[in-house]
Every structure is written in C-alpha cells, then in structure tokens.
Design a protein around this motif. Structure first.
Motif, PDB file in Angstrom:
ATOM      1  N   SER A   1      43.332   1.277 -69.209  1.00  0.00           N
ATOM      2  CA  SER A   1      43.073  -0.157 -69.069  1.00  0.00           C
ATOM      3  C   SER A   1      41.718  -0.489 -69.673  1.00  0.00           C
ATOM      4  O   SER A   1      40.883   0.399 -69.896  1.00  0.00           O
ATOM      5  CB  SER A   1      43.119  -0.565 -67.599  1.00  0.00           C
ATOM      6  N   ALA A   2      41.491  -1.756 -69.941  1.00  0.00           N
ATOM      7  CA  ALA A   2      40.255  -2.179 -70.596  1.00  0.00           C
ATOM      8  C   ALA A   2      39.022  -1.762 -69.813  1.00  0.00           C
ATOM      9  O   ALA A   2      37.990  -1.404 -70.399  1.00  0.00           O
ATOM     10  CB  ALA A   2      40.270  -3.691 -70.810  1.00  0.00           C
ATOM     11  N   ASP A   3      39.118  -1.789 -68.486  1.00  0.00           N
ATOM     12  CA  ASP A   3      37.957  -1.430 -67.659  1.00  0.00           C
ATOM     13  C   ASP A   3      37.926   0.058 -67.307  1.00  0.00           C
ATOM     14  O   ASP A   3      36.999   0.520 -66.641  1.00  0.00           O
ATOM     15  CB  ASP A   3      37.925  -2.270 -66.377  1.00  0.00           C
ATOM     16  N   GLY A   4      38.939   0.804 -67.737  1.00  0.00           N
ATOM     17  CA  GLY A   4      38.968   2.242 -67.498  1.00  0.00           C
ATOM     18  C   GLY A   4      39.427   2.660 -66.121  1.00  0.00           C
ATOM     19  O   GLY A   4      39.516   3.865 -65.838  1.00  0.00           O
ATOM     20  N   VAL A   5      39.737   1.698 -65.240  1.00  0.00           N
ATOM     21  CA  VAL A   5      40.182   2.063 -63.892  1.00  0.00           C
ATOM     22  C   VAL A   5      41.523   2.794 -63.961  1.00  0.00           C
ATOM     23  O   VAL A   5      41.751   3.782 -63.257  1.00  0.00           O
ATOM     24  CB  VAL A   5      40.274   0.816 -62.985  1.00  0.00           C
TER      25      VAL A   5
END
Length: 473
Positions: A58-62
């Motif tokens: 995901s874009a936020d790396g979560v």
C-alpha cells in the motif's frame, strides 16, 4: 459507485472520513480498470499474485508487498492447536479501536463495522500487523493462469459455466458475479471434515440462556482434486454438504445432505429420526431459516454467502483498504472454553484478530421480480485468497440489519487460506450467533487434499438413499 459510499446509513460521522473513503475508492477503481483492461496472464506472478491480488505494498506501507508466504506452521501436526504453531503467533496488537476513537479509523471500516460500535456497548477491535499469509499450490496457480480469457459464466452472467479447476476462474474480475464465483471456487482441497462444529446463538433480550448447537459436518468439493480438470467434468457441482445434529437433545439424530450445482437451486434431503423417513426440502435455500437456529440464520448466510446468485444483481464497486478479520486463529481454538469466549453481545476481542488488507467490494441488490429478506447486501472479498471476510445486510427500510464477519486462516494442509468460522450480528434483534467454529469442541476440523478412500468425499455419500442408511445404523 459513489452512491454506495454516500448514503446516510453508512454512518461515517465526519466529512473528513467520507473524503478519505471516496479517495480510496477512486484509487482502487483505477487499479481495477487497469487490471481489467490488460487481462494478460503474464501479470499473474509478476504485478499480480498468482491468484490475482496486487503484489505491491500500500502507499503508506502498512500493507506490505506480497511475497510467497511459504510454510506457515512451525512443527504442527493434526490435533494440535493451530494458532499455537503459526509462525507469527507472538504478534501483539498495534492499536485497538473502540467507541472513543472509531471516528479516527472510519475510512478503514465497513458500514457494518461502524454500526457495531454504535450498537454494542464496549465493542473493541484489536488491530495487528498485516500478514499476507495466503498462498496457493503450484497447480492452483497454473489453472488460474489458464483461466484468463477462458473461464466463463452462463448467458445471464450469474453461474459458472466452465473453468480450469482447482483454480480461480476470474483472477482479473470485471463484474461482481465474477468476484463472487472466485470466492466460491477458492481452493479448499477436496473437502473439509468437522467432527464437532460449534454454533451458538446469544439469548433473547431479557433472557439468560444461550442456544448451543453442535454438528458432525462435512463439505465436499469434487473439483478440488490435485492436478487440472474442467469444471464441467464434475457436472458443475459446486459443493455437497452433510450434517448431523449432536446437540441439543431435541435435534440429535436429525441429519441432512445437500448438493449445489452451478446455476441451480440446491437439492436438500432431511432425515427425521422420529419418523424414520427422509424427505426432500425443495424450499431449503436462499433466505429460508436454517433448522434449529431460532430464526436467526438463513441458508444463504452460511459461509458469509452460500447458494445461487440468481436473486440478486451483482455490482463490482471496487477495491478498498479495510481493517478486516484475518489470520483469526482464535475462532478455531479447540481448547478454549465457549462460555469464556462468548460474551452477551460479542465474542471477546482476544478471540478476533484484525488486520489492514485490500478487499473487493461487491454490492448485491435484489432483482426485479425476485424477493429476499435483505434486498441489499454488501460483500467484502479478500484480494489475496478470495475468502469472504465481511458482509452487511440491509432491511427493506434501508437500515443496516445484519453484519457478518468470517475468520480466515492459513490452512496448513492445503497451503492456501480458508474461512469456516463466522460471527453474525442481528442488530434489529440485539442478538448474535457464532457458527462453524471449533471453540471448545475438543476436536479440530480437517482439510483434505485427496479423497484417500474417505466415503464422505464421494458423490454417492450425498444421496437420499445413503442418508437413510447412515442415519438408521
């Protein structure tokens, strides 16, 4: 598509939450459009996982990037507690969501989950690190690749006509029905045996007694044999089911077999021990109440959704990042005590594990000329495994009525993930039920990858004549 998100009953209380949700849906729709436009088998195993999920983080790396999960268990053998041997069993919650902070997480929750925080005092979700633990055997991955441009639905676009099996029919789906068939055809081997499945229904308001039910239960999926075959070679038989009541005493000995063929209403035969007779139950499908479940549970609510698609039109809304049940081994803890896990309003938070994942969102609306108790429903299907992880049913007034959560786990026997146990909240009645779990059962369920001479994994086990024979022994 935005219509589903913007309706008042969704319950997002802040404009900021709505904005975030719309942005997430828009982004996911762009991803879906790219996948649908390309339809290139070479994407599977490169940009997409072997079953069609996005490899990228995901874009936020979560949500981390997907990598082949490999062996999930550590020293496990059948009969041991599954969760105690999972390689990430020592994970701790990163944070918890309750009524005090739910608005901060609204954009990552489904309408049904938001409603649970409103209606259930003290409701809590513990959120863990995201573990993309779902893989697939090589032959399932290969069949899935062969299905790109090959698998088909019938003329109405509602029933699976042909596909290479076992495999995902539509790894790059463009319709809601395709997503639902991917869920139906997720790999589970040739079947699942549950020698003592546990179900419970919470007391009526003002009452004090739980309804406890246990069954000897088997599911048979003939298209799950190792290798490669066509769905038509098994007569398009989606699944077959057998159950026999063990408790309560009033139902003990009653039993049934049922078969579901793609595009047809299920065929169910029921044995009544007092009459020593087997009868066909022609109306035991769709929203018919399940026997023995106090009118709280319909046939098509089992497994989050069960049975034919023909009463609904299926719209593919898009893909979202949502906090969903995942790697939820607590629902399969045979050593736990049911009375300690089942609270009055929900299962204890410690038995439910939540993670952030990308899920396909499908909206079902009852078709013109058809009827159903829940005229609108939302389904949430995991991108990595095609397991149904959540559903929301609306009543005829457009209010959220029932909320279901399925508990997927990595299955050590198959190398894939599956969902059996589920919880359903009836918000109108203020009751909930838990089904197909093994909490307190003392016996584990078992996935089988080969028939191995098991009579329950043969077609002739699921006939009225055989039901009479085995019930009268």
């Amino acid at each position: 598509m935005n219509e589903v998100i913007e309706r008042p009953e969704v319950g997002i209380s802040t404009r900021r939450g709505v904005r975030h949700l719309l942005v997430a849906i828009a982004a996911s729709t762009a991803i879906c459009s790219v996948q649908a436009a390309e339809k290139d088998p070479a994407l599977l195993g490169t940009k997409l996982t072997p079953l069609g999920g996005e490899v990228a983080a995901s874009a936020d790396g979560v949500i981390p990037a997907w990598t082949p999960p490999g062996q999930q268990d550590v020293g496990w053998s059948y009969g041991q507690i599954r969760g105690q041997h999972w390689k990430f069993k020592d994970d701790k919650p990163q944070f918890s969501i309750d009524a005090n902070n739910v608005s901060q997480h609204a954009s990552k929750l489904s309408p049904g989950q938001l409603e649970l925080f409103k209606k259930i005092p003290g409701y809590r979700m513990d959120v863990y690190p995201t573990r993309r633990s779902c893989g697939a055997p090589d032959f399932v991955a290969e069949n899935t690749k062969k299905n790109v441009g090959f698998a088909s639905l019938d003329a109405e676009g509602l029933a699976l006509q042909e596909a290479h099996v076992p495999g995902v029919p539509f790894p790059m789906p463009t319709t809601g029905a395709e997503v639902m068939w991917n869920m139906k055809m997720r790999y589970r081997g040739v079947g699942v045996d549950i020698p003592k499945s546990i179900a419970g229904i919470s007391p009526r308001k003002g009452g004090g007694d739980w309804l406890r039910i246990s069954n000897d239960l088997s599911f048979f999926t003939p298209w799950g044999e190792k290798g490669s075959a066509l769905f038509s070679s098994v007569g398009r038989l989606e699944n077959a089911t057998y159950f026999s009541f063990l408790e309560p005493a009033a139902l003990a000995g009653q039993a049934a077999v049922g078969t579901v063929t793609a595009g047809e209403q299920s065929a169910t035969f029921y044995y009544f021990p007092g009459q020593r007779r087997v009868r066909r139950m022609p109306a035991y499908s769709y929203d018919a109440p399940q026997i023995g479940m106090d009118n709280q549970y319909t046939v098509d609510e089992a497994n989050i959704f069960f049975g034919p698609l023909d009463r609904f039109g299926w719209t593919l809304v898009g893909k979202q990042e949502l906090i969903v049940p995942y790697n939820a081994f607590g629902a399969y803890d045979t050593s736990a005590k049911f009375d300690e896990v089942a609270q009055d309003d929900s299962l204890v938070p410690e038995s439910r594990r939540y993670e952030l994942h990308r899920v396909w969102v499908v909206e079902a609306n009852v078709r013109q000329g058809m009827r159903h108790q829940a005229p609108k429903r939302l389904f949430y299907i995991d991108e990595d495994s095609w397991n149904a992880v959540m559903a929301v049913d609306y009543d005829k007034q457009g209010q959220i009525w029932k909320v279901r959560e399925g508990f997927p786990i990595p299955v050590y026997e198959t190398g894939a993930c599956d969902t059996q146990a589920l919880v359903q909240y009836n918000l109108a009645d203020g009751r909930y039920l838990f089904d197909l779990g093994t909490i307190g059962a003392g016996k584990d369920l078992r996935w089988l990858t080969e028939s191995e001479g098991n009579p329950r994994h043969k077609r002739d086990f699921y006939t009225s004549d055989n039901l009479r024979t085995i019930s009268e022994r």
